[in-house]
Design an enzyme around this catalytic site. Structure first.
Site, mmCIF file in Angstrom:
data_model
loop_
_atom_site.group_PDB
_atom_site.id
_atom_site.type_symbol
_atom_site.label_atom_id
_atom_site.label_comp_id
_atom_site.label_asym_id
_atom_site.label_seq_id
_atom_site.Cartn_x
_atom_site.Cartn_y
_atom_site.Cartn_z
ATOM 1 N N TYR A 36 1.015 -1.048 0.379
ATOM 2 C CA TYR A 36 0.074 -0.147 -0.089
ATOM 3 C C TYR A 36 0.912 1.149 -0.358
ATOM 4 C CZ TYR A 36 -3.927 -2.909 0.187
ATOM 5 O OH TYR A 36 -5.602 -3.692 -0.261
ATOM 6 N N ARG A 52 1.864 2.060 -3.022
ATOM 7 C CA ARG A 52 0.860 2.613 -4.533
ATOM 8 C C ARG A 52 0.462 4.058 -3.761
ATOM 9 N NH1 ARG A 52 -4.453 -1.594 -3.453
ATOM 10 N NH2 ARG A 52 -5.301 -0.226 -4.983
ATOM 11 N N VAL A 87 -10.072 3.596 -5.079
ATOM 12 C CA VAL A 87 -9.644 3.931 -3.394
ATOM 13 C C VAL A 87 -8.261 5.165 -3.319
ATOM 14 C CG1 VAL A 87 -9.114 1.629 -2.043
ATOM 15 C CG2 VAL A 87 -7.751 2.292 -3.284
ATOM 16 N N HIS A 129 -14.800 1.251 -1.590
ATOM 17 C CA HIS A 129 -13.549 0.224 -1.445
ATOM 18 C C HIS A 129 -13.310 0.989 -0.262
ATOM 19 C CE1 HIS A 129 -14.547 -2.711 -4.165
ATOM 20 N NE2 HIS A 129 -15.838 -2.822 -3.629
ATOM 21 N N CYS A 162 -7.312 1.609 12.573
ATOM 22 C CA CYS A 162 -6.749 0.768 13.563
ATOM 23 C C CYS A 162 -7.570 -0.326 13.524
ATOM 24 C CB CYS A 162 -6.897 1.015 14.828
ATOM 25 S SG CYS A 162 -6.054 0.095 16.535
ATOM 26 N N CYS A 167 -0.384 1.158 16.850
ATOM 27 C CA CYS A 167 -1.886 2.460 17.357
ATOM 28 C C CYS A 167 -1.597 3.054 18.198
ATOM 29 C CB CYS A 167 -3.245 1.745 17.230
ATOM 30 S SG CYS A 167 -4.512 2.528 17.965
ATOM 31 N N CYS A 206 -3.929 1.268 21.209
ATOM 32 C CA CYS A 206 -4.148 0.112 21.845
ATOM 33 C C CYS A 206 -2.728 -0.908 21.004
ATOM 34 C CB CYS A 206 -5.034 -0.588 21.287
ATOM 35 S SG CYS A 206 -5.046 -0.819 19.204
ATOM 36 N N SER A 210 -14.030 -4.141 -13.958
ATOM 37 C CA SER A 210 -14.099 -5.780 -15.242
ATOM 38 C C SER A 210 -15.649 -6.706 -14.502
ATOM 39 C CB SER A 210 -13.238 -6.527 -15.075
ATOM 40 O OG SER A 210 -13.376 -6.264 -13.110
ATOM 41 N N ALA A 266 -12.324 5.841 -21.544
ATOM 42 C CA ALA A 266 -13.412 6.912 -21.439
ATOM 43 C C ALA A 266 -13.181 7.914 -20.650
ATOM 44 C CB ALA A 266 -13.512 6.333 -18.934
#
Ligand code: BV8
Ligand code: ZN
Length: 236
Positions: free
Chosen positions: A60, A63, A97, A113, A121, A141, A144, A185, A227
């Site tokens: 991530y 990305r 996202v 999504h 967390c 976190c 916690c 898709s 598009a």
């Protein structure tokens, strides 16, 4: 052939990764798509995160870095223009996202999504927060101590109830319903089933996609092409 939008049309738009492809964001299932080089079970599921949280964070983080200089394209802007025409008779539901619809100016919008630029967390109910950082070590976190994770919906996780409620509310209000799917898709549910929900409600269905996707036969009108070119012409 343009979509006819009159004073009673309620337009529900579903977008997927293909709408952001011309902005330079990788898709998931195309030849160079993310799920061609990675197993989604390892990187986008609670089980994958439990097995190797750092691997998931690195995926991530990479990305997020890839989004640094990315901008909305003509297709995102065309949806903003049509939202301004229709007002509350418009709802945009995106599976994406990366936040490009919001960056373009879309407001009547549901990110079903989640959003990769937020972190939450994995252990407690702390409110998700904005986060563009690249995490190369596992962030714990503050409250916690459990590992933090991106605020996205992984496979096997429920879609946020607020997103589903917004879609349901729009469908219940909508007379003269038109559904338009763009750049997706049609294999990930529940998003891929929205076309059937609209058809059962008597709505017309349109698809704009670079190629015929898995659920193509369920659309009344199909426009094959990029598009960024097709969408502005569709609302002309
Ligand atoms: C849930 C987010 C229940 C994070 C993503 C068997 C049958 C049916 C369903 C299931 C099943 N087994 C399991 C399920 C459920 C599962 C599912 O659908 N699995 C599939 C794979 C079978 N779904 C879920 O788990 C969902 N949750 O069902 O919850 C529940 C209820 C209560 C309690 C617990 C659970 C959650 C799914 C969320 C998955 N999250 N990722 C992240 O991004 O990392 S999914 C991933 O796919 C993407 O993020 C994206 O959101 C989604 C869809 O992908 P697309 O956007 O369509 O992208 P793709 O690359 O596939 O396609 C792009 C298209 O664009 C192509 O067709 C291409 O031709 C086109 N294109 C390219 N360039 C252009 C273009 N088009 C136009 N112009 C261009 N320029
Ligand atoms: Zn916590």
């Amino acid at each position: 052939m343009p979509i006819v939008l009159d004073d009673t049309t309620h337009l529900l738009v579903l977008t997927g990764a293909g709408i952001s492809a011309e902005s330079g964001v990788p898709t998931f299932r195309d030849a160079n798509g993310l799920w061609n080089s990675h197993r989604f079970e390892d990187l986008a599921s609670p089980e994958g995160f439990a097995a190797d949280p750092l691997l998931v964070w690195k995926f991530y983080s990479q990305r997020r870095r890839g989004l640094d200089n990315v901008k909305p394209n003509a297709a995102h802007h065309a949806l903003v223009a049509v939202e301004q025409r229709l007002g509350e008779r418009f709802l945009l539901v995106t599976q994406n996202v990366e936040g490009l619809h919001a960056a373009a100016g879309s407001r009547r919008m549901v990110e079903m999504h989640g959003n990769i630029m937020r972190t939450k967390c994995s252990g407690c109910r702390r409110t998700p927060f904005d986060d563009r950082a690249s995490h190369d070590v596992l962030p714990p976190c503050d409250e916690c101590g459990e590992p933090l994770r991106p605020d996205v919906v992984w496979f096997g996780e429920a879609i946020p109830p607020r997103a589903l409620d917004a879609i349901d509310g729009f469908l219940k209000r909508g007379t003269n319903l038109v559904f338009l799917a763009v750049g997706t898709s049609g294999v990930v549910y529940p998003a891929a089933g929205l076309v059937d929900v609209v058809r059962r409600a008597g709505g017309a269905s349109w698809l704009v996609n670079a190629e015929a996707p898995a659920n193509v036969s369920r659309f009344d009108h199909v426009e094959i092409g990029p598009a960024g070119t097709v969408l502005p012409a569709l609302f002309a």
